[in-house]
Write a protein that holds these residues in place. Structure first.
Motif, PDB file in Angstrom:
ATOM      1  N   GLY A   1     -64.877 -11.200  85.013  1.00 12.31           N
ATOM      2  CA  GLY A   1     -66.108 -11.573  84.323  1.00 12.31           C
ATOM      3  C   GLY A   1     -65.822 -11.935  82.882  1.00 12.31           C
ATOM      4  O   GLY A   1     -64.720 -12.377  82.535  1.00 12.31           O
ATOM      5  N   TYR A   2     -66.829 -11.707  82.015  1.00 11.95           N
ATOM      6  CA  TYR A   2     -66.740 -12.101  80.610  1.00 11.95           C
ATOM      7  C   TYR A   2     -67.275 -10.956  79.757  1.00 11.95           C
ATOM      8  O   TYR A   2     -68.084 -10.144  80.206  1.00 11.95           O
ATOM      9  CB  TYR A   2     -67.559 -13.377  80.359  1.00 11.95           C
ATOM     10  CG  TYR A   2     -67.136 -14.530  81.228  1.00 11.95           C
ATOM     11  CD1 TYR A   2     -66.127 -15.393  80.816  1.00 11.95           C
ATOM     12  CD2 TYR A   2     -67.732 -14.752  82.465  1.00 11.95           C
ATOM     13  CE1 TYR A   2     -65.722 -16.452  81.614  1.00 11.95           C
ATOM     14  CE2 TYR A   2     -67.352 -15.806  83.271  1.00 11.95           C
ATOM     15  CZ  TYR A   2     -66.334 -16.660  82.848  1.00 11.95           C
ATOM     16  OH  TYR A   2     -65.937 -17.696  83.631  1.00 11.95           O
ATOM     17  N   THR A   3     -66.830 -10.895  78.524  1.00 14.86           N
ATOM     18  CA  THR A   3     -67.308  -9.874  77.599  1.00 14.86           C
ATOM     19  C   THR A   3     -68.054 -10.536  76.439  1.00 14.86           C
ATOM     20  O   THR A   3     -67.749 -11.682  76.058  1.00 14.86           O
ATOM     21  CB  THR A   3     -66.141  -9.042  77.041  1.00 14.86           C
ATOM     22  OG1 THR A   3     -65.222  -9.926  76.370  1.00 14.86           O
ATOM     23  CG2 THR A   3     -65.409  -8.313  78.147  1.00 14.86           C
ATOM     24  N   ASP A   4     -69.011  -9.818  75.914  1.00 18.25           N
ATOM     25  CA  ASP A   4     -69.787 -10.231  74.736  1.00 18.25           C
ATOM     26  C   ASP A   4     -70.640 -11.464  75.029  1.00 18.25           C
ATOM     27  O   ASP A   4     -71.845 -11.358  75.193  1.00 18.25           O
ATOM     28  CB  ASP A   4     -68.873 -10.463  73.529  1.00 18.25           C
ATOM     29  CG  ASP A   4     -68.149  -9.185  73.126  1.00 18.25           C
ATOM     30  OD1 ASP A   4     -68.709  -8.087  73.376  1.00 18.25           O
ATOM     31  OD2 ASP A   4     -67.028  -9.271  72.608  1.00 18.25           O
ATOM     32  N   GLU A   5     -70.058 -12.637  75.083  1.00 19.68           N
ATOM     33  CA  GLU A   5     -70.846 -13.840  75.316  1.00 19.68           C
ATOM     34  C   GLU A   5     -70.028 -14.853  76.099  1.00 19.68           C
ATOM     35  O   GLU A   5     -68.791 -14.811  76.099  1.00 19.68           O
ATOM     36  CB  GLU A   5     -71.291 -14.474  73.991  1.00 19.68           C
ATOM     37  CG  GLU A   5     -70.130 -15.009  73.159  1.00 19.68           C
ATOM     38  CD  GLU A   5     -70.595 -15.737  71.899  1.00 19.68           C
ATOM     39  OE1 GLU A   5     -71.815 -15.893  71.720  1.00 19.68           O
ATOM     40  OE2 GLU A   5     -69.731 -16.140  71.106  1.00 19.68           O
TER      41      GLU A   5
ATOM     42  N   TYR B   1     -77.933 -13.161  86.922  1.00 23.57           N
ATOM     43  CA  TYR B   1     -76.647 -12.664  86.416  1.00 23.57           C
ATOM     44  C   TYR B   1     -76.687 -11.146  86.319  1.00 23.57           C
ATOM     45  O   TYR B   1     -77.731 -10.522  86.524  1.00 23.57           O
ATOM     46  CB  TYR B   1     -76.312 -13.311  85.071  1.00 23.57           C
ATOM     47  CG  TYR B   1     -77.294 -13.022  83.953  1.00 23.57           C
ATOM     48  CD1 TYR B   1     -76.993 -12.068  82.988  1.00 23.57           C
ATOM     49  CD2 TYR B   1     -78.500 -13.719  83.856  1.00 23.57           C
ATOM     50  CE1 TYR B   1     -77.883 -11.795  81.954  1.00 23.57           C
ATOM     51  CE2 TYR B   1     -79.397 -13.461  82.824  1.00 23.57           C
ATOM     52  CZ  TYR B   1     -79.084 -12.496  81.874  1.00 23.57           C
ATOM     53  OH  TYR B   1     -79.955 -12.227  80.855  1.00 23.57           O
TER      54      TYR B   1
ATOM     55  N   THR C   1     -75.140  -7.746  84.016  1.00 22.72           N
ATOM     56  CA  THR C   1     -74.433  -7.217  82.850  1.00 22.72           C
ATOM     57  C   THR C   1     -74.052  -5.771  83.131  1.00 22.72           C
ATOM     58  O   THR C   1     -74.816  -5.022  83.734  1.00 22.72           O
ATOM     59  CB  THR C   1     -75.303  -7.279  81.578  1.00 22.72           C
ATOM     60  OG1 THR C   1     -76.444  -6.435  81.747  1.00 22.72           O
ATOM     61  CG2 THR C   1     -75.740  -8.699  81.303  1.00 22.72           C
ATOM     62  N   CYS C   2     -72.885  -5.410  82.669  1.00 22.60           N
ATOM     63  CA  CYS C   2     -72.348  -4.076  82.982  1.00 22.60           C
ATOM     64  C   CYS C   2     -71.762  -3.439  81.731  1.00 22.60           C
ATOM     65  O   CYS C   2     -71.114  -4.105  80.911  1.00 22.60           O
ATOM     66  CB  CYS C   2     -71.260  -4.164  84.057  1.00 22.60           C
ATOM     67  SG  CYS C   2     -71.820  -4.854  85.621  1.00 22.60           S
ATOM     68  N   ASP C   3     -71.993  -2.147  81.617  1.00 23.25           N
ATOM     69  CA  ASP C   3     -71.258  -1.331  80.657  1.00 23.25           C
ATOM     70  C   ASP C   3     -70.927  -0.048  81.401  1.00 23.25           C
ATOM     71  O   ASP C   3     -70.034  -0.033  82.238  1.00 23.25           O
ATOM     72  CB  ASP C   3     -72.092  -1.082  79.409  1.00 23.25           C
ATOM     73  CG  ASP C   3     -71.257  -0.485  78.283  1.00 23.25           C
ATOM     74  OD1 ASP C   3     -70.055  -0.264  78.513  1.00 23.25           O
ATOM     75  OD2 ASP C   3     -71.800  -0.260  77.193  1.00 23.25           O
TER      76      ASP C   3
ATOM     77  N   CYS D   1     -74.493  -1.149  85.722  1.00 20.60           N
ATOM     78  CA  CYS D   1     -74.703  -2.584  85.866  1.00 20.60           C
ATOM     79  C   CYS D   1     -76.187  -2.859  86.096  1.00 20.60           C
ATOM     80  O   CYS D   1     -76.842  -2.185  86.905  1.00 20.60           O
ATOM     81  CB  CYS D   1     -73.896  -3.133  87.035  1.00 20.60           C
ATOM     82  SG  CYS D   1     -72.112  -3.093  86.752  1.00 20.60           S
TER      83      CYS D   1
ATOM     84  N   TYR E   1     -80.169  -9.253  85.959  1.00 21.41           N
ATOM     85  CA  TYR E   1     -81.155  -9.961  85.150  1.00 21.41           C
ATOM     86  C   TYR E   1     -81.436 -11.316  85.791  1.00 21.41           C
ATOM     87  O   TYR E   1     -80.636 -11.855  86.544  1.00 21.41           O
ATOM     88  CB  TYR E   1     -80.643 -10.199  83.719  1.00 21.41           C
ATOM     89  CG  TYR E   1     -80.624  -8.963  82.845  1.00 21.41           C
ATOM     90  CD1 TYR E   1     -81.727  -8.618  82.081  1.00 21.41           C
ATOM     91  CD2 TYR E   1     -79.483  -8.155  82.786  1.00 21.41           C
ATOM     92  CE1 TYR E   1     -81.709  -7.487  81.266  1.00 21.41           C
ATOM     93  CE2 TYR E   1     -79.457  -7.023  81.985  1.00 21.41           C
ATOM     94  CZ  TYR E   1     -80.567  -6.698  81.228  1.00 21.41           C
ATOM     95  OH  TYR E   1     -80.556  -5.584  80.434  1.00 21.41           O
TER      96      TYR E   1
END
Length: 600
Positions: A16-20, A44, A46-48, A51, A54
């Motif tokens: 995946g991708y981080t931040d933006e 999409y 988002t995970c920290d 998860c 959205y």
């Protein structure tokens, strides 16, 4: 997609991708200059620590008039730079691709070559039903210019055959470089790519053992049999040492072959099983050694020295000494190298597509398999001491075995003729006959016989290398077959034809057995003579970069090799090394021959 990252979340690997992230999309307007309204819905995740899914609806309205860069242009440009270019632009070529069944699902094998050396490449694979997160196994060779990559395919289609011929997008990330290509990998049934190293070592051990029974090893049996007979009645300790020495000779010969294979691969030279039989110097040297062995076995030639070297040399060369047993094992292993027995091709395909450590271990396992009968006798020496004691029968046997070795030398002579042509082969044959005569009548000629015989052997070895004609395509004796032309296979298959490719060589005895027992079988020949079947023969008796590259694409480094193409199998169905009528007919059916015959 811009270059992704691979990371772990609670023990699971994902990408995946981080931040933006910005996903650049290029659109061509049908009516430039007019206003445009764009709407898109994006789902999409988002995970920290947890998860969260959205959903967003995005809109972009562009007014009429001349274009102008927006405030987001620098951000878009930043991520455009992270989009993959194509392999060709980055100086990368795909030398080999294939799919193999693995313990946890299919795996993709790639061999990539780059003008700029690879540093630390990573690979991402996309395709129908394929979701790959786990990192690939990568090994670099030739100073980093060659990358061998094995990537697991986390797939909804666990059967490797279901992925064969499907288009897979592969994205290579190597530092600042990111490049993409599309491959349609065939099934590498002989590569063992899906097995672990321990499993392949077991396959190699079994293949080496079976090698003792293969027709291409039959010329070696005379040496083995003489070694067995010569041990009759000896003490168990002496038998054990002799047979251990023979096994050590086999292992040493394979160690030399492994070192040569590693060295050639690191130098960027193609390596394949049995290619030494394409070299005239090797062929003539083997013929000279066989002639000397045969004359010695017939009781007409012995090395007689005076002085302090007499006993040492005699002990090394004697068949019943440890030195002689060692040389017998090494020579037996060398003569066995052109053979591709069941499991041998699988093991070698795995070894020669990997790094130096794997090559060394698998060659060692093959050697131990070939040496296993000797090790068995060494472990139980009383088995061998039950052999009858030497007598008159042994003299007759030695003469029969001498003829067997002469027959082997003649076979190598025929291979030499196919490699270098009639003139060079005839000159070498005349010199080798002179060598045989000098050794046979050496006792009558005197001491000068041995030096002259050595000169004759040296001249025979050098002559073919000097007089050999340039390699040319050898005309096919069987008019039913046409010369191999890989570029025409796809068009033939598109026309509804079934294509059988037979990669063979005069020095491959297993190939000749396949031809005689299967390909020339009356029922098979009748089926292959149909108008819907095209037969292609690739003659590898002489060196051919085209045939070598063709074999490598299937993960094969030895012959025999047969593959069937057809409308239902455009990527080809690889047949086993030892052909059978049943296996060939099944492949023809699967490739589409049966359907074509019904239409007729």
């Amino acid at each position: 997609w811009p270059q992704p990252l691979r990371f772990n979340v609670l023990g699971l690997t994902t990408i995946g991708y981080t931040d933006e992230v910005v996903f650049p999309i290029a659109l061509m307007l049908k009516e430039p200059g007019k206003p445009v309204s764009l709407r898109v819905k994006v789902n999409y995740l988002t995970c920290d620590d947890v998860c969260i899914p959205y959903s967003a609806t995005l809109a972009l309205d562009l007014p009429s008039g001349p274009s102008a860069a927006g405030n987001e242009a620098p951000l878009i440009a930043k991520f455009v730079d992270r989009l993959p270019s194509d392999f060709a632009r980055e100086g990368i070529t795909v030398e080999r691709s294939g799919i193999s069944p693995g313990d946890k699902g299919p795996v993709l094998e790639l061999v990539l070559r780059s003008i700029t050396p690879f540093a630390k490449p990573d690979l991402f694979v996309e395709g129908d039903g394929v979701v790959v997160a786990d990192a690939p196994i990568v090994s670099l060779e030739e100073g980093g210019r060659v990358a061998r990559i094995v990537s697991p395919l986390g797939t909804e289609k666990p059967d490797a055959e279901l992925l064969v011929g499907k288009k897979l997008a592969v994205t290579l990330v190597d530092g600042p470089r990111i490049a993409q290509s599309v491959v349609e990998p065939p099934l590498l049934s002989g590569s063992a790519g899906g097995f672990g190293l321990l499993a392949v070592l077991g396959i190699a051990l079994l293949g080496g053992l079976i090698l003792n029974l293969m027709p291409c090893v039959l010329p070696v049996l005379s040496i083995k049999l003489l070694s067995l007979v010569g041990q009759g009645g000896r003490a168990p300790k002496a038998v054990r040492l002799s047979f251990l020495a023979t096994a050590a000779g086999i292992v040493a010969a394979f160690a030399v072959l492994a070192a040569a294979a590693i060295g050639l691969r690191q130098a960027g030279i193609a390596v394949a099983q049995g290619i030494q039989f394409q070299q005239p110097i090797f062929l003539v040297a083997m013929m000279a050694i066989l002639i000397a062995f045969a004359v010695n076995m017939a009781g007409r030639f012995e090395i007689v020295l005076t002085g302090r070297w007499q006993n040492a040399v005699a002990n090394i060369g004697a068949h019943d000494s440890c030195g002689g047993a060692f040389l017998t094992g090494a020579f037996a292993a060398l003569l066995a190298t052109p053979c591709s027995a069941p499991y041998v091709g699988t093991a070698l395909g795995f070894a020669l597509s990997r790094g130096p450590v794997e090559i060394g271990l698998i060659f060692l396992a093959l050697a131990l398999g070939l040496a296993l009968p000797y090790l068995l006798v060494a472990a139980f020496p009383k088995l061998e001491t039950k052999m009858p004691r030497p007598g008159l029968w042994m003299i007759v046997l030695r003469q029969i075995l001498a003829l067997s070795l002469i027959g082997t030398a003649i076979w190598l002579g025929l291979v030499l003729y196919a490699v270098v042509g009639g003139t060079a082969a005839t000159i070498a044959a005349v010199l080798l006959v002179a060598l045989a005569a000098l050794l046979w009548f050496g006792r009558d000629i005197g001491r000068v016989a041995i030096p002259v015989a050595l000169l004759a052997a040296l001249a025979a070895i050098v002559a073919p290398a000097v007089l050999a004609r340039p390699p040319q395509a050898k005309p096919l004796s069987d008019t039913a077959w046409r010369n191999f032309e890989e570029t025409s296979i796809a068009s033939l298959v598109a026309d509804g034809k079934v294509v059988l490719v037979d990669v063979t060589a005069d020095w491959c005895l297993t190939c000749q057995v396949n031809k005689r027992l299967v390909l020339d079988d009356k029922t098979v020949a009748a089926r292959l003579s149909g108008s819907d079947v095209v037969l292609m023969r690739a003659d590898w008796t002489r060196p051919s970069d085209v045939i070598t590259a063709y074999l490598k694409r299937f993960g094969r480094y030895g012959i025999p090799f047969n593959v069937v193409y057809g409308p239902a199998a455009p990527q080809g169905i690889v047949l086993p090394e030892l052909l059978s009528v049943e296996a060939l007919n099944q492949a023809l059916d699967r490739a589409g021959a049966k359907k074509a015959a019904a239409q007729r």
